[in-house]
Design a protein around this motif. Sequence first.
Motif, PDB file in Angstrom:
ATOM      1  N   PRO A 188       0.750  -1.034   0.254  1.00  0.00           N
ATOM      2  CA  PRO A 188       0.010  -0.016   0.379  1.00  0.00           C
ATOM      3  C   PRO A 188       0.510   0.857  -0.027  1.00  0.00           C
ATOM      4  N   ARG A 189      -0.091   1.818  -1.529  1.00  0.00           N
ATOM      5  CA  ARG A 189       1.743   3.280  -1.147  1.00  0.00           C
ATOM      6  C   ARG A 189       2.728   3.591  -1.866  1.00  0.00           C
ATOM      7  N   ASP A 190       3.085   2.451  -1.780  1.00  0.00           N
ATOM      8  CA  ASP A 190       4.056   1.935  -3.307  1.00  0.00           C
ATOM      9  C   ASP A 190       3.455   3.050  -4.623  1.00  0.00           C
ATOM     10  N   GLU A 191       4.330   2.791  -4.759  1.00  0.00           N
ATOM     11  CA  GLU A 191       4.464   4.079  -6.228  1.00  0.00           C
ATOM     12  C   GLU A 191       4.822   3.301  -7.605  1.00  0.00           C
ATOM     13  N   PHE A 192       4.358   3.841  -9.114  1.00  0.00           N
ATOM     14  CA  PHE A 192       4.306   2.543  -9.771  1.00  0.00           C
ATOM     15  C   PHE A 192       4.543   3.585 -11.011  1.00  0.00           C
ATOM     16  N   SER A 193       5.345   3.070 -11.132  1.00  0.00           N
ATOM     17  CA  SER A 193       5.816   3.753 -12.987  1.00  0.00           C
ATOM     18  C   SER A 193       5.253   2.980 -14.258  1.00  0.00           C
ATOM     19  N   SER A 194       5.744   4.284 -14.997  1.00  0.00           N
ATOM     20  CA  SER A 194       4.794   3.667 -15.723  1.00  0.00           C
ATOM     21  C   SER A 194       5.085   2.438 -16.833  1.00  0.00           C
ATOM     22  N   THR A 195       6.393   1.885 -16.543  1.00  0.00           N
ATOM     23  CA  THR A 195       5.812   0.288 -16.826  1.00  0.00           C
ATOM     24  C   THR A 195       5.439  -0.482 -16.068  1.00  0.00           C
ATOM     25  N   ASP A 196       4.995  -0.383 -14.533  1.00  0.00           N
ATOM     26  CA  ASP A 196       4.253  -1.653 -14.098  1.00  0.00           C
ATOM     27  C   ASP A 196       2.143  -0.666 -14.697  1.00  0.00           C
ATOM     28  N   ARG A 197       2.655   0.430 -15.520  1.00  0.00           N
ATOM     29  CA  ARG A 197       0.781   0.203 -15.768  1.00  0.00           C
ATOM     30  C   ARG A 197       1.501   0.138 -16.747  1.00  0.00           C
ATOM     31  N   MET A 198       1.644   0.029 -17.406  1.00  0.00           N
ATOM     32  CA  MET A 198       2.024  -0.889 -18.934  1.00  0.00           C
ATOM     33  C   MET A 198       1.887  -2.704 -18.961  1.00  0.00           C
ATOM     34  N   VAL A 199       1.961  -2.869 -17.766  1.00  0.00           N
ATOM     35  CA  VAL A 199       2.770  -4.117 -17.443  1.00  0.00           C
ATOM     36  C   VAL A 199       1.349  -5.019 -17.311  1.00  0.00           C
ATOM     37  N   ALA A 200       0.207  -4.117 -16.064  1.00  0.00           N
ATOM     38  CA  ALA A 200      -0.722  -4.900 -15.353  1.00  0.00           C
ATOM     39  C   ALA A 200      -1.856  -4.492 -16.988  1.00  0.00           C
ATOM     40  N   LYS A 201      -1.347  -3.490 -17.530  1.00  0.00           N
ATOM     41  CA  LYS A 201      -2.849  -3.613 -18.771  1.00  0.00           C
ATOM     42  C   LYS A 201      -2.591  -4.571 -19.651  1.00  0.00           C
ATOM     43  N   GLU A 202      -1.105  -4.632 -19.524  1.00  0.00           N
ATOM     44  CA  GLU A 202      -1.293  -6.404 -20.605  1.00  0.00           C
ATOM     45  C   GLU A 202      -1.240  -7.089 -20.409  1.00  0.00           C
ATOM     46  N   TYR A 203      -0.892  -7.342 -18.639  1.00  0.00           N
ATOM     47  CA  TYR A 203      -1.422  -8.851 -18.685  1.00  0.00           C
ATOM     48  C   TYR A 203      -2.835  -8.848 -18.414  1.00  0.00           C
ATOM     49  N   TRP A 204      -3.531  -7.703 -18.107  1.00  0.00           N
ATOM     50  CA  TRP A 204      -5.295  -8.163 -17.605  1.00  0.00           C
ATOM     51  C   TRP A 204      -6.403  -8.367 -19.302  1.00  0.00           C
ATOM     52  N   ASP A 205      -5.672  -7.681 -20.095  1.00  0.00           N
ATOM     53  CA  ASP A 205      -5.672  -7.841 -21.303  1.00  0.00           C
ATOM     54  C   ASP A 205      -5.620  -8.965 -21.844  1.00  0.00           C
TER      55      ASP A 205
END
Length: 369
Positions: A227-244
């Motif tokens: 909780p409260r950890d930051e997310f990089s642009s890479t994190d966002r991309m990985v999460a989106k690609e994974y769920w897609d």
Amino acid sequence: MDDQGYFHSFPAVQGFQGKRPFFIAMCPLRMIPKLFMFDEEEVPAELRAQRSLNKNRIPAIAQYLVANPETYILSALTASVDGQVRFAPLDAGRNLSIGVLEIPMDARILINDGQHRRAAIEEALKESPALGQDNVPVLFFGDDGLLRSQQMFADLNKYAVRPSYSLSTLYDHRDPSSELARYLASECRAFRGLTEMEKSTISNRSVKLFTLSSIKHASRALLRKHPRDEFSSTDRMVAKEYWDEVSDQIPDWQRARTKDVATAELRQEYVHAHGVALQALAYAGAELLSRRPKQWKTDLRYLRKIDWSRSNIGIWEGRAMVHGRISKAATNVHLAANYVKSVLGLPLSPEDLELEALLPAKKRLTSKR
């Protein structure tokens, strides 16, 4: 503060509730710890007018104040004054409600609502004294004894309802994981148009399939963030690609998106339409991304082998279900994740195998596909 008159003076507004006067005053934060008492004696609950102080809540509130000195928000404290107060209108001829509230210095002022905020203010001032110049609104009532104070506490809390976790996620712009959840809900084809943004549970008639809070929890688990950890642009991309990619391997999710099947039907018939599956897919995905960073997309095709039917009790009973009902308990989430890991050919950790030991021998998994 007027030393000669032996009273505290506050600019205030006078009002009436239930034929009793009350006052709304602006109080500097630096005065809060000294001015307001909280009865913390170890006495039975029936002889107190407040709940006992939960000291575990104080550091989080104090840190919130310290970390957001220019944007924090504090709701009003409510206090009872055991003493004769005086209210002097600024304009006795025309406006009787705006004036100066005078409270004797020897009066006992007891907080009825806001004792955790009071304690947090005291802690925050130690680290950031500059906060002491700010103000917090205080509602002052006359103290009519223990029974009245207890009734005030009951009345103040009787109708208080915490917002749902999804709604808090939607409106919290300080929490990085909430920001990630909102991004995924709007940009990820797995969740776009299928996310319940306000409620943390989905009603039978809802056309939504996921809750914003479940996306938040699952995505944080997927990226192995606290909780409260930051997310990089890479994190966002990985999460989106994974769920897609996961969505591509669960045809029913695609059918829900195109409205070829009712989401209520999916919830009734399939495990994958519940938060326990989303969380399980996140835990398994975190392991997959860690162990196979270059081929994880290809390996996700094995998800098509999974029979997500709730009638498939040989797999899901004891994992995602208990006595036929979906369970979101942590143990069940991890047991469901173990099964997904096994389908993906991922080894089970010693902790995973300890959980497997909770199941009947014929249902336990090994570490091989």
